[in-house]
Enzyme design. Structure first.
Site, PDB file in Angstrom:
ATOM      1  N   LEU A   1       0.509  -0.776  -0.102  1.00 53.21           N
ATOM      2  CA  LEU A   1      -0.377   0.193  -0.316  1.00 53.21           C
ATOM      3  C   LEU A   1       0.634   1.091   0.147  1.00 53.21           C
ATOM      4  CD1 LEU A   1      -2.561  -1.052   2.391  1.00 53.21           C
ATOM      5  CD2 LEU A   1      -3.168  -0.668   0.158  1.00 53.21           C
ATOM      6  N   ALA A   2       2.448   1.324   1.342  1.00 53.47           N
ATOM      7  CA  ALA A   2       2.973   2.449   1.458  1.00 53.47           C
ATOM      8  C   ALA A   2       3.744   2.536  -0.515  1.00 53.47           C
ATOM      9  CB  ALA A   2       3.919   2.439   2.326  1.00 53.47           C
TER      10      ALA A   2
ATOM     11  N   ARG B   1      -6.183  -4.602  21.107  1.00 54.28           N
ATOM     12  CA  ARG B   1      -5.043  -6.381  20.880  1.00 54.28           C
ATOM     13  C   ARG B   1      -3.678  -6.246  22.289  1.00 54.28           C
ATOM     14  NH1 ARG B   1      -3.730  -5.330  14.406  1.00 54.28           N
ATOM     15  NH2 ARG B   1      -6.016  -5.712  14.213  1.00 54.28           N
TER      16      ARG B   1
ATOM     17  N   GLU C   1       4.968   0.592   6.728  1.00 51.29           N
ATOM     18  CA  GLU C   1       5.121  -0.805   7.828  1.00 51.29           C
ATOM     19  C   GLU C   1       6.669  -0.320   8.028  1.00 51.29           C
ATOM     20  OE1 GLU C   1       3.211  -4.435   7.884  1.00 51.29           O
ATOM     21  OE2 GLU C   1       4.495  -4.814  10.430  1.00 51.29           O
TER      22      GLU C   1
HETATM   23  C1  FAD Z   1      -3.079 -10.574   7.860  1.00 51.21           C
HETATM   24  C2  FAD Z   1      -3.061 -10.243   8.060  1.00 51.21           C
HETATM   25  C3  FAD Z   1      -4.132  -8.921   8.173  1.00 51.21           C
HETATM   26  C4  FAD Z   1      -4.055  -7.420   8.782  1.00 51.21           C
HETATM   27  N1  FAD Z   1      -4.832  -6.402   8.877  1.00 51.21           N
HETATM   28  C5  FAD Z   1      -4.801  -5.648   8.199  1.00 51.21           C
HETATM   29  C6  FAD Z   1      -5.971  -4.209   9.000  1.00 51.21           C
HETATM   30  O1  FAD Z   1      -7.384  -4.619   8.319  1.00 51.21           O
HETATM   31  N2  FAD Z   1      -6.454  -3.368   8.923  1.00 51.21           N
HETATM   32  C7  FAD Z   1      -4.865  -2.388   8.486  1.00 51.21           C
HETATM   33  O2  FAD Z   1      -5.033  -1.099   8.899  1.00 51.21           O
HETATM   34  N3  FAD Z   1      -3.685  -2.969   8.791  1.00 51.21           N
HETATM   35  C8  FAD Z   1      -3.715  -4.598   8.866  1.00 51.21           C
HETATM   36  N4  FAD Z   1      -2.766  -5.298   8.208  1.00 51.21           N
HETATM   37  C9  FAD Z   1      -1.358  -4.813   8.247  1.00 51.21           C
HETATM   38  C10 FAD Z   1      -0.905  -3.919   7.009  1.00 51.21           C
HETATM   39  O3  FAD Z   1      -1.568  -5.158   6.383  1.00 51.21           O
HETATM   40  C11 FAD Z   1      -0.037  -3.798   6.748  1.00 51.21           C
HETATM   41  O4  FAD Z   1       0.850  -3.415   7.435  1.00 51.21           O
HETATM   42  C12 FAD Z   1       0.324  -3.303   5.436  1.00 51.21           C
HETATM   43  O5  FAD Z   1       0.078  -3.299   4.409  1.00 51.21           O
HETATM   44  C13 FAD Z   1       1.940  -2.509   5.762  1.00 51.21           C
HETATM   45  O6  FAD Z   1       1.918  -2.730   4.058  1.00 51.21           O
HETATM   46  P1  FAD Z   1       3.564  -1.936   3.536  1.00 51.21           P
HETATM   47  O7  FAD Z   1       2.857  -0.951   2.461  1.00 51.21           O
HETATM   48  O8  FAD Z   1       4.165  -1.030   4.628  1.00 51.21           O
HETATM   49  O9  FAD Z   1       3.850  -3.172   2.882  1.00 51.21           O
HETATM   50  P2  FAD Z   1       4.266  -4.615   2.409  1.00 51.21           P
HETATM   51  O10 FAD Z   1       2.698  -4.727   1.907  1.00 51.21           O
HETATM   52  O11 FAD Z   1       4.721  -5.502   3.255  1.00 51.21           O
HETATM   53  O12 FAD Z   1       5.024  -4.382   1.520  1.00 51.21           O
HETATM   54  C14 FAD Z   1       6.012  -4.743   0.840  1.00 51.21           C
HETATM   55  C15 FAD Z   1       7.206  -4.362  -0.211  1.00 51.21           C
HETATM   56  O13 FAD Z   1       8.020  -4.662   0.349  1.00 51.21           O
HETATM   57  C16 FAD Z   1       8.795  -5.633  -1.069  1.00 51.21           C
HETATM   58  N5  FAD Z   1       9.743  -6.098  -0.383  1.00 51.21           N
HETATM   59  C17 FAD Z   1      10.459  -5.900   0.872  1.00 51.21           C
HETATM   60  N6  FAD Z   1      11.531  -6.175   0.995  1.00 51.21           N
HETATM   61  C18 FAD Z   1      11.477  -5.867  -0.439  1.00 51.21           C
HETATM   62  C19 FAD Z   1      13.586  -6.242  -1.091  1.00 51.21           C
HETATM   63  N7  FAD Z   1      14.499  -6.434  -0.016  1.00 51.21           N
HETATM   64  N8  FAD Z   1      13.855  -5.625  -1.976  1.00 51.21           N
HETATM   65  C20 FAD Z   1      12.698  -5.886  -3.199  1.00 51.21           C
HETATM   66  N9  FAD Z   1      11.880  -5.552  -2.269  1.00 51.21           N
HETATM   67  C21 FAD Z   1      11.252  -5.473  -0.656  1.00 51.21           C
HETATM   68  C22 FAD Z   1       7.790  -6.365  -1.127  1.00 51.21           C
HETATM   69  O14 FAD Z   1       7.738  -7.069  -2.605  1.00 51.21           O
HETATM   70  C23 FAD Z   1       6.194  -5.295  -1.310  1.00 51.21           C
HETATM   71  O15 FAD Z   1       6.133  -4.956  -2.277  1.00 51.21           O
HETATM   72  C24 FAD Z   1      -2.605  -6.426   8.841  1.00 51.21           C
HETATM   73  C25 FAD Z   1      -1.418  -7.717   8.854  1.00 51.21           C
HETATM   74  C26 FAD Z   1      -1.487  -9.073   8.463  1.00 51.21           C
HETATM   75  C27 FAD Z   1      -0.380  -9.905   8.531  1.00 51.21           C
END
Ligand code: FAD
Ligand code: HEM
Ligand code: HEM
Ligand code: SF4
Ligand code: F3S
Ligand code: FES
Lengths: 246, 210, 640
Positions: free
Chosen positions: C50-51, C337, C432
């Site tokens: 998402l980010a 939680r 995150e």
């Molecule tokens: C089962 C579950 C349910 C959840 N439910 C909710 C909810 O209902 N409401 C809520 O607000 N939050 C919820 N969360 C939390 C939330 O989903 C996450 O905190 C959030 O989606 C994180 O988004 P992000 O964009 O930071 O990272 P992520 O979506 O984790 O994306 C990480 C990205 O980085 C890339 N990446 C990682 N490491 C590397 C690397 N070394 N090299 C290249 N690419 C890399 C990956 O390919 C991916 O594209 C939930 C989490 C889980 C586990």
């Protein structure tokens, strides 16, 4: 449980590939299919063999990364279930299981059970979106959406892009995947302005990628883990015909 | 595919109705056959309408076959490596019925034309009245001809049971609320065609119509 | 583990003045980039969740030249896809008394007063725009019959501010961002690199100027240069091996940035989610979350007696302990939680847990089914019940679900200022992956909100301010070569050990150690034990790991080994951070710091600060960033 696995092994795109037989013992019925492969892979590593490469990430049926053809059925015989959510309790002790990658020319094998599905991304690039730059949106309540439409759009939008539909289709068609996205957006008011151009661009891209045509055999929907119905394809066809008539 | 299929279905319906006239007597049937050739006469010369219909029909058959072949070829290209194990999860025979069934139908039509239209393989030959040709063709001693027809017509039925619904789906008019009705209609239409087509030859073979 | 203390962080760059005006003020003061220049400015975004997905799409829309990376085969598969419950926004569409201020207040309080006021306020403000944006993209949120958006209350909130799309909110939001991203790929502003793992940041002249990545298919080590780098690589909950995170979630990207100079903040803050399916065996590869929304109707209980082996249906009501309702009458089954998780642990520690190994509590829908009818329950939770049955083989309509807490989310991450910039200029961290706005505990449905706020609205503004001074010219070749060499050396080293244990076996052992010693309850003793064991295990890893295959091919064993190696280093810092923070707050519970009722006891006197750790060759250096509260009064959290 003790099982015999016949697994497709292919070291890379240029390798011809072959089926290789493995025995796995002491499989717990509570294991998921991928956990069973993990156990085998741990053993292969210790024996100095190359473990079986397969795609997976979320392991809870939502990311669409996993997928293999198990005993001739994409994602295995349990309905509406991804490979990662398939559990060993659905197999008989002593069974022989064949495991193959998705087979389609637009999904070339990368290694073993890993295939390249980037064709799907290119189909989305062709038009699977609503053109709305960040910050330009009106208030969310400015356009009400009938609940029935929102629900139907949601049903189509649940497609996880796994590619099982292509793997199962006797024609290697990507119609169900493409139709799911077209249906999702064409059922919502937000998707109307680009509706016909989207259908045309996405279908043309699907053909350009080398997927087969749909002859309405319905294998795709039968294996689709999200149960995307054939309605979606009819809707895509209607939009596509309309777009071409213009 | 859908459009050409639909044209052929339409033809079949008419054709079946025509064939059923045999039950109304030889003359009625002959009249029908004759009428086909003299439609809109004297406005147009003998056989014009029929020829136009035939051209449309032939075009449909050709286009339909061309579409079927190119679809199969695309399918072949889209899956160059076959599965070692493959199990169907839907009505699995559909693809085979459509492709091989289609080919069977095509072969049948060739033979059928030689038989009943040109009379080449018909005991009565070309110059006889259509009804005679027909009755002679299916006489009890030629039970094997009847058998060929049965197989062919059943193939047509199977082809259409899927084909009719499929055409509606291809044109984008199907959806799951309608699907039950659509599938049923397709089945019904196929069944009517099969029965309608088979009634005359069977009747002849079993001596009901002489 | 030795550490030293460095100077405090005095300025996190938030504007001053009334809190409502700070973001507006920052936006206005941010320098703008001339549109013609944007094309010449290159930005790397690592991560497509998402980010990262929303950021890359938006930067592309603005006209920057963007390169996007993810380790999966498609950007649509980022772990955000798994989020179930929903996303918060202060829309107050229900007129139930919600407001930006209330969302701000709830989030600060929910985070146990360990988050920054300015950031949280901005988050609450921007939340409103997220919903508008998502709806316009065609995200099919749940709706009412009148055609308007439906909302529900979630995770300890007393207003209905959570927007949702059945149990697949994360999926639908991510697909929205993914589609926007693919639109930019088609427009040529974003170049997508899937199956690429980022392994280092290139820092040249003190600025982040690029990344070293490994093409996971060919094994090629590539260099990508840019004027700014954005990390959106998600959380590091997989340090525990078993968590609700996707298998590929890792700390590699942020850890290696940390080694290059980015501070790591509050590493010990981890969220343990109370409603997950319990572990069923040694082979277990991950844990599955059952949406928290189940607690709206399900009742949590354990048998009153210890070691009660009767089937749940045979235990009469007066021999059941509905412990959440008993201890927290005001919030009952809906306590936040951290509280629900610890309560479950406590009853299991007392020997009253259920299921194999006694590590589980019941989540019972019997009463809900009696009250609402089976159909109504099925309508609401049908897909979750199915998922439970698929995994456990038990039917939750007939037998209560068994649940147990599991690691779910990491509040810690790379330290960033108000502009989301880390301590390396030009290195921005969002989602995150940063230490974020959640303080010591994240409220349900606010991670999605934060990820999208960062990506769609905050970063695109603040990064412009940085880029306005660019392009930054040539990148120092020596810096690139050094980073590349470091990456290659690490890979070569992993391949050359050729020992007798698999990377996963080490990961499993590390995870168990972290769960036992740095999990739901931490003590000085347990943490010291962990700090002793981790280096030993790491040593064994580097002596005895077995990585098959070569570096020049798709090699999943190598990928895993590299991630495990980084988890060791992170684990150590987490334990140290937990050891130093002798208070209990949010997800961090130090057994030594509790009140008479066993509730977490904060120590605002000594710990009202962010702990930002600098990587040092001779051990970590701690920088404290004091937290001041002008708008919300710090109180002891109580949910009784
Ligand atoms: C089962 C579950 C349910 C959840 N439910 C909710 C909810 O209902 N409401 C809520 O607000 N939050 C919820 N969360 C939390 C939330 O989903 C996450 O905190 C959030 O989606 C994180 O988004 P992000 O964009 O930071 O990272 P992520 O979506 O984790 O994306 C990480 C990205 O980085 C890339 N990446 C990682 N490491 C590397 C690397 N070394 N090299 C290249 N690419 C890399 C990956 O390919 C991916 O594209 C939930 C989490 C889980 C586990
Ligand atoms: C020459 C031999 C024939 C072949 C090889 C053939 C082959 C096929 C195939 C492969 C299909 C599937 C395509 C699809 O469903 O989209 C099909 C569909 C169909 N066929 Fe045939 N067929 C033949 C003859 C006929 C005849 C004689 C009729 C009618 C009398 C007919 C009517 C239809 C119809 C209605 C469809 C459905 C069209 C659609 O779904 O778009 N076909 N045919
Ligand atoms: C078993 C039932 C059938 C009988 C008794 C029958 C009978 C006949 C007869 C008597 C004719 C000659 C009409 C004339 O020359 O005036 C004819 C023509 C024809 N039939 Fe049939 N037929 C049958 C089934 C079919 C089927 C199943 C098909 C196609 C799939 C078919 C396709 C044709 C065609 C294409 C012609 C030529 C029409 C023309 O020349 O205009 N028939 N049939
Ligand atoms: S339509 Fe179904 S089978 Fe096809 S990609 Fe989507 S979820 Fe997978
Ligand atoms: S299986 Fe293939 S033929 Fe059409 S209905 Fe599905 S795409
Ligand atoms: S691993 Fe994500 S759907 Fe199977």
């Amino acid at each position: 449980m003790n099982l015999t696995l016949k697994v497709w092994r292919q070291s890379g795109p240029s390798d011809k590939g072959r089926m290789v037989t493995y025995k796995v013992e002491d499989v717990s019925p509570d294991m998921s299919f991928l956990e069973m492969l993990d156990v085998l892979n741990e053993r292969l590593i210790l024996e100095g063999d190359d473990p079986i490469a397969f795609d997976h990430d979320c392991r809870e049926g939502i990311c669409g990364m996993c997928g293999m053809v198990i005993n001739g059925v994409a994602h295995g015989e349990q309905r509406a279930t991804t490979t990662c959510q398939l559990h060993m309790r659905h197999f008989e002790d002593g069974a022989t299981i064949t495991i193959e990658p998705w087979r389609a020319a637009p999904f070339p094998v990368v290694k073993d059970l890993v295939v390249d599905r980037s064709a799907f991304d290119r189909i989305i690039q062709a038009g699977g979106f609503v053109s709305v730059p960040a910050g330009s949106a009106p208030d969310a309540h400015s356009i009400p959406v009938r609940k029935e439409d929102a629900d139907a759009a949601f049903d189509a939008a649940t497609c996880i892009g796994c590619g099982a539909c292509v793997a199962a289709c006797p024609n290697g068609s990507a119609s169900l995947f493409t139709a799911a996205k077209i249906t999702h957006l064409s059922l919502l008011p937000q998707g109307q302005p680009e509706r016909l151009s989207r259908a045309k661009a996405m279908v043309d891209q699907m053909d350009a990628e080398g997927f087969g045509g749909c002859t309405n055999t319905g294998e795709c929907t039968a294996v689709c883990p999200k149960g995307i119905p054939l309605d979606a394809i009819a809707r895509m066809n209607a939009d596509y015909l309309k777009a071409n008539a213009k | 595919m859908a459009v050409t299929g639909a044209v052929m279905v339409l033809f079949l319906v008419l054709h079946m109705l025509g064939n059923l006239k045999i039950f109304l007597g030889k003359d009625s049937f002959n009249e029908y056959a004759h009428a086909l050739r003299t439609l809109l006469e004297p406005l147009l010369p003998y056989r014009t309408v029929l020829t136009v219909l035939e051209v449309v029909l032939v075009a449909s058959v050709v286009l339909h076959m061309w579409a079927a072949i190119s679809l199969s070829r695309r399918a072949g290209k889209a899956r160059p490596v076959k599965y070692v194990a493959k199990k169907s999860q839907a009505a699995g025979y559909t693809t085979h019925i459509m492709r091989w069934g289609g080919v069977t139908i095509a072969l049948f039509v060739v033979w059928h034309l030689l038989d009943l239209t040109f009379g080449v393989v018909n005991p009565k030959g070309f110059d006889s009245a259509p009804a005679d040709r027909m009755i002679a063709g299916f006489e009890p001693s030629r039970w094997w001809v009847t058998l060929i027809y049965i197989v062919a017509v059943v193939m047509v039925g199977l082809h259409l049971r899927h084909g009719v619904w499929s055409a509606v789906q291809t044109l984008g008019w199907a959806n799951s609320t309608r699907n039950k009705v659509l599938r049923l209609s397709a089945g019904l239409l196929s069944a009517v065609l099969v029965i309608g087509f088979l009634a005359p030859p069977l009747a002849i073979t079993f001596g009901v119509v002489k | 583990m030795k550490y030293t203390e460095g100077p405090e962080i005095r300025d996190a760059k938030a504007p001053s003045g009334p809190i409502e005006e700070r973001w507006e003020k920052r936006k206005f003061s941010a320098k703008l980039v001339n549109p013609a220049n944007k094309r010449k400015l290159n930005v790397i975004v690592v991560g497509t969740g998402l980010a990262g997905g929303s950021a890359a799409a938006t930067l592309g829309e603005l006209g920057y030249n963007v390169k996007s990376f993810c380790y999966q085969d498609s950007p649509r598969r980022a772990h955000s896809i798994a989020a179930q419950g929903g996303i918060n926004a202060a829309k107050n569409y229900r007129g139930d008394g919600d407001s930006i201020y209330r969302l701000f207040y709830d989030t600060v309080k929910g985070g146990d007063f360990r988050a920054r006021e300015s950031n949280v306020y901005r988050l609450a403000q921007v939340s409103v725009n997220i919903i508008d944006q998502a709806v316009a993209q065609g995200v099919p949120f749940a709706r009412e019959y009148g055609g308007l958006l439906d909302t529900r209350s979630f995770g300890g909130a007393q207003v209905s501010r959570t927007f949702y799309a059945r149990g697949q909110t994360g999926q639908q939001l991510l697909l929205g961002a993914y589609q926007a991203l693919e639109r930019q790929v088609a427009a040529g502003t974003v170049t997508m690199h899937t199956r690429h793992e980022m392994l280092d940041v290139i820092v040249s002249d003190g600025r982040a100027r690029g990344v070293i990545v490994r093409d996971m298919v060919t094994g090629e080590i590539e260099r990508h240069l840019a004027d700014a780098v954005v990390l959106a690589t998600g959380g590091y909950g997989n340090v525990f091996f078993l968590s609700t995170n996707a298998k590929g979630c890792n700390t590699t990207a942020i850890w290696r940035a940390h080694e290059r100079g980015a501070y790591f903040a509050n590493p010990c803050y981890t969220q343990i989610h109370p409603t997950c399916i319990p572990v069923s065996g040694e082979y277990q590869s991950k844990l599955t979350l059952m949406s928290e929304s189940l607690r709206n109707d399900g009742r949590v209980w354990v048998p009153l007696r210890k070691n009660d082996t009767r089937a749940p249906g045979d235990i009469p009501d007066d021999e059941r302990d509905y412990y959440l309702e008993r201890i927290y009458p005001a919030f009952g089954n809906l306590v936040p939680r951290d509280i629900a998780s610890r309560a479950a642990k406590n009853v299991c520690d007392e020997g009253r847990g259920v299921g194999p190994g006694g590590l589980g509590v019941y989540l019972d829908f019997r009463d809900a089914i009696n009250r609402l009818g089976r159909d109504a329950v099925e309508k609401k939770y049908g897909n979750l019940f199915e998922m439970y049955e698929r995994i456990t083989g038990e039917n939750p309509y007939d037998v209560p679900m068994r649940i147990y807490p599991a690691v779910h989310y990491t509040m810690g991450g790379l330290w960033v200022d108000y502009d989301l910039q880390s301590t390396i200029p030009g290195l921005f961290v969002i989602g995150e992956a940063n230490f974020s706005d959640h303080g010591a505990n994240r409220l349900g449905a606010s991670a999605l909100m934060q990820g999208l706020a960062d990506g769609y609205f905050v970063l695109p503004t603040t990064i412009g301010d940085y880029l306005a001074a660019g392009p930054f010219g040539e990148v120092d070749e020596a810096a690139i070569a050094e980073a590349e060499l470091k990456v290659r050396n690490k890979i070569d080293r992993l391949l050359s050990v050729n020992g007798t244990r698999t990377p996963d076996s080490f990961h499993r052992e590390l995870g168990k150690l972290m769960w036992d010693y740095c999990g739901m309850e931490r003590t000085e003793e347990s943490l010291r034990k962990a700090l002793e064991r981790i280096p030993e295990l790491r040593e064994e890893f580097w002596q005895n790991v077995k990585v098959t295959g070569t570096a020049e091919e798709l090699n999943q064993v190598l990928e895993r080994a590299g991630r495990v190696a980084d988890f060791f280093d992170l684990a150590e810092l987490m334990c140290l951070d937990a050891l130093v923070r002798t208070e209990s707050c949010g997800g961090h519970f130090r057994a030594e710091s509790q009140d008479a009722d066993g509730e977490a006891l904060r120590d605002d006197e000594n710990f009202a600060h962010v702990s930002a750790w600098e990587w040092g060759a001779d051990g970590p250096i701690l920088h404290k960033e004091p937290l001041e509260y002008e708008y919300v009064k710090m109180t002891q959290r109580s949910y009784k």
